[in-house]
Design a protein around this motif. Sequence first.
Motif, PDB file in Angstrom:
ATOM      1  N   LEU A 299      14.169  25.475  26.607  1.00 22.60           N
ATOM      2  CA  LEU A 299      13.044  24.572  26.803  1.00 22.60           C
ATOM      3  C   LEU A 299      12.190  24.470  25.547  1.00 22.60           C
ATOM      4  O   LEU A 299      11.764  23.393  25.129  1.00 22.60           O
ATOM      5  CB  LEU A 299      12.202  25.102  27.972  1.00 22.60           C
ATOM      6  N   LYS A 300      11.970  25.613  24.903  1.00 22.09           N
ATOM      7  CA  LYS A 300      11.199  25.633  23.657  1.00 22.09           C
ATOM      8  C   LYS A 300      11.873  24.745  22.632  1.00 22.09           C
ATOM      9  O   LYS A 300      11.242  23.944  21.943  1.00 22.09           O
ATOM     10  CB  LYS A 300      11.129  27.075  23.097  1.00 22.09           C
ATOM     11  N   LYS A 301      13.168  24.922  22.557  1.00 13.93           N
ATOM     12  CA  LYS A 301      13.928  24.201  21.546  1.00 13.93           C
ATOM     13  C   LYS A 301      13.858  22.695  21.803  1.00 13.93           C
ATOM     14  O   LYS A 301      13.638  21.893  20.901  1.00 13.93           O
ATOM     15  CB  LYS A 301      15.388  24.671  21.611  1.00 13.93           C
ATOM     16  N   LEU A 302      14.022  22.378  23.065  1.00 15.85           N
ATOM     17  CA  LEU A 302      14.011  20.981  23.477  1.00 15.85           C
ATOM     18  C   LEU A 302      12.665  20.339  23.173  1.00 15.85           C
ATOM     19  O   LEU A 302      12.578  19.244  22.610  1.00 15.85           O
ATOM     20  CB  LEU A 302      14.314  20.928  24.976  1.00 15.85           C
ATOM     21  N   THR A 303      11.597  21.046  23.553  1.00 18.36           N
ATOM     22  CA  THR A 303      10.258  20.518  23.339  1.00 18.36           C
ATOM     23  C   THR A 303      10.002  20.308  21.853  1.00 18.36           C
ATOM     24  O   THR A 303       9.448  19.283  21.427  1.00 18.36           O
ATOM     25  CB  THR A 303       9.195  21.489  23.900  1.00 18.36           C
ATOM     26  N   LEU A 304      10.433  21.278  21.075  1.00 19.85           N
ATOM     27  CA  LEU A 304      10.227  21.178  19.637  1.00 19.85           C
ATOM     28  C   LEU A 304      10.947  19.951  19.080  1.00 19.85           C
ATOM     29  O   LEU A 304      10.404  19.179  18.292  1.00 19.85           O
ATOM     30  CB  LEU A 304      10.754  22.444  18.948  1.00 19.85           C
ATOM     31  N   MET A 307       9.066  16.969  19.939  1.00 18.38           N
ATOM     32  CA  MET A 307       7.843  16.858  19.153  1.00 18.38           C
ATOM     33  C   MET A 307       8.155  16.367  17.749  1.00 18.38           C
ATOM     34  O   MET A 307       7.433  15.575  17.169  1.00 18.38           O
ATOM     35  CB  MET A 307       7.144  18.218  19.055  1.00 18.38           C
ATOM     36  N   LYS A 308       9.263  16.853  17.225  1.00 17.87           N
ATOM     37  CA  LYS A 308       9.594  16.534  15.840  1.00 17.87           C
ATOM     38  C   LYS A 308      10.010  15.086  15.673  1.00 17.87           C
ATOM     39  O   LYS A 308       9.534  14.388  14.779  1.00 17.87           O
ATOM     40  CB  LYS A 308      10.712  17.469  15.339  1.00 17.87           C
ATOM     41  N   TYR A 362      11.451  28.369  15.312  1.00 14.35           N
ATOM     42  CA  TYR A 362      10.634  27.172  15.450  1.00 14.35           C
ATOM     43  C   TYR A 362       9.158  27.497  15.561  1.00 14.35           C
ATOM     44  O   TYR A 362       8.755  28.620  15.850  1.00 14.35           O
ATOM     45  CB  TYR A 362      11.099  26.300  16.613  1.00 14.35           C
ATOM     46  N   LEU A 363       8.390  26.403  15.360  1.00 16.53           N
ATOM     47  CA  LEU A 363       6.946  26.461  15.213  1.00 16.53           C
ATOM     48  C   LEU A 363       6.184  27.420  16.119  1.00 16.53           C
ATOM     49  O   LEU A 363       5.465  28.284  15.666  1.00 16.53           O
ATOM     50  CB  LEU A 363       6.382  25.055  15.488  1.00 16.53           C
ATOM     51  N   PHE A 364       6.385  27.229  17.435  1.00 13.92           N
ATOM     52  CA  PHE A 364       5.449  27.903  18.306  1.00 13.92           C
ATOM     53  C   PHE A 364       6.029  29.144  18.957  1.00 13.92           C
ATOM     54  O   PHE A 364       5.640  29.548  20.024  1.00 13.92           O
ATOM     55  CB  PHE A 364       4.911  26.940  19.355  1.00 13.92           C
ATOM     56  N   ALA A 365       6.962  29.730  18.252  1.00 14.08           N
ATOM     57  CA  ALA A 365       7.534  30.966  18.793  1.00 14.08           C
ATOM     58  C   ALA A 365       6.458  32.009  19.050  1.00 14.08           C
ATOM     59  O   ALA A 365       6.509  32.751  20.014  1.00 14.08           O
ATOM     60  CB  ALA A 365       8.569  31.533  17.840  1.00 14.08           C
ATOM     61  N   GLU A 366       5.440  32.036  18.178  1.00 12.05           N
ATOM     62  CA  GLU A 366       4.411  33.087  18.321  1.00 12.05           C
ATOM     63  C   GLU A 366       3.565  32.879  19.580  1.00 12.05           C
ATOM     64  O   GLU A 366       3.027  33.819  20.115  1.00 12.05           O
ATOM     65  CB  GLU A 366       3.460  33.095  17.114  1.00 12.05           C
TER      66      GLU A 366
END
Length: 418
Positions: A299-304, A307-308, A362-366
Amino acid sequence: MESVQNIKQRFEIIGNEPKLNRAIEKAIQVAPTDISVLVVGESGVGKESIPKIIHSLSHRKHGKYIAVNCGAIPEGTIDSELFGHEKGAFTGATSTREGYFEVANGGTIFLDEVGELPLTTQVRLLRILENGEFLKVGSSQVQKTDVRIVAATNVNLFDAIQKGKFREDLYYRLSTVDIVLPPLRERKEDIHLLFRKFAADFAHKYKMPPLKLDEAAVQLLQKFRWSGNIRQLRNVAEQISVLETNREINAIILQSYLPAEGSNLPSVISDKKAESDFSTERDILYKVLFDMKSDLNDLKKLTLELMKNGTAKAQDINPNLISKIYGSQENESEIDFEERPKPALMASQKQDNHYDEPEDNYLFAETIEEEEILRLEQKEIEMIKKSLEKNKGKRKAAAEELGISERTLYRKIKQFDL
Ligand SMILES: Nc1ncnc2c1ncn2[C@@H]1O[C@H](COP(=O)(O)OP(=O)(O)O)[C@@H](O)[C@H]1O
Ligand SMILES: [Mg+2]
C-alpha cells in the motif's frame, strides 16, 4: 570401574538427579562391551556426552570417534557419506571415497538423530550391525568394518515404527541397551545448579560480576517448562549475563527472558496437545500479522507511486491487495489507474513472494511505525528459526510450512543473517 562422580567431573556434567546418575552409570557399565546403545531424550538434555563417555571408557578409546548428525545430511548423499562410494557411482563421484564406517574401523560411531535416517539407509545400517558388512555406493564388493555404534534420538521411535518410517528390526538391534536422559523439568533440583554454573561461566567470559537470583526467580526457573532443556537454560543464562547491568535478578526480570509459551503455566496448559494447539494458534496469528505487514508495504508503495506520477504500473501491484481493498468488482471511478490489472491478470500473476518486502527506500517510510515493523520482523525471524529447527534445517520443508517459496526463504536467511 570409574565412579559416576569422576565421570561427571571429566565431562563437565552438572547435576545430582538420580535419573541422570543412573544414565551415567549405565554408560560406564556398557562401555567395555561392544553392545549397541540407544540414547533417548528430548533435544538439549545432554545426549551427546553419553557416546563420548562410552568411547573413552572402551577398548576402542585410541580408535576414532565419529559423530554424525543423521538429520543434517541430505537424503541424496547420506549413503555415500556413511558407507563411501566408488569412482563413477554417480555424477560428480570423480574418485573413490571412504565412508565414516570405513574411517571409524576400530572405533566408535555416534549416530545422532538416528530416527531421521532414510529407510534405504536403515537397511544398510542393519547389515553392518548384524555382521559388520557393507557395500560402498556403486560397488558390489562386500567390505567389513569393526565399529561400535551408539545412536541417539529425540523422537519416539515407536511412533516412527507405527508410521512405517523406522524399521522395527533396526530399532531392536540399536537399542540392545537404552539410556534415557530425563528432561530438565524433571530435574528440579539441578536447574538452579546448572544456571549458577552457566552464569559463572558467562560472567567470566564477559568479565562481569556473576548474576544472583532471588528466591522467587529460582522458583520461576523451577516452574518453567524448558522445552529446549539445558540448551535453552544456557541460552537464557547467557542473555541475562550479557544484557542485565543490575546483577540481582528477580522473577520479573527473569520472566522477561522466558518465552511466553504458556510453558510456565503448567496448571492451565498441562497436556502436550493443548500446548501444540496453542502454538499453532500463535503461528496463525503471526502469519496474519505478516500478511498485514506485507499488504501495508504494498500500500505504501502504491500510494507513493500515485503521489509521484498519478499512475501505478500493473505489474508493481500485488493483485491480492487490490482485490482485498477494492473487492473483485471493477470500479474505475474509485482509483485512477492507467493500467488497472484485470482479474484474469491478477489470477495468473501467482506470486510466491508474498512476504517479500518492497525496497524500503520511499519517502514516508519513517512515518510508518518503524517499531511495530521491527517487532514484526523479530517475530518473522523467530518463526523462520523455529520452522528451520523443526524441519532440521531442511529449507524446502520449512519454506513449505511457512507458505513462502524456497527462494524467498533463502533470501530471508541471508537478509537476517540466520
Ligand atoms: N549435565 C550437564 N551439565 C552441563 N552442561 C550440560 C549438561 N547436559 C548438557 N549440557 C550442555 O547443554 C547443551 C546441550 O547438550 P547436547 O548434548 O548437545 O544435547 P542433545 O544432544 O541432547 O540435544 C550443550 O551445550 C551441553 O554442553
Ligand atoms: Mg544433539
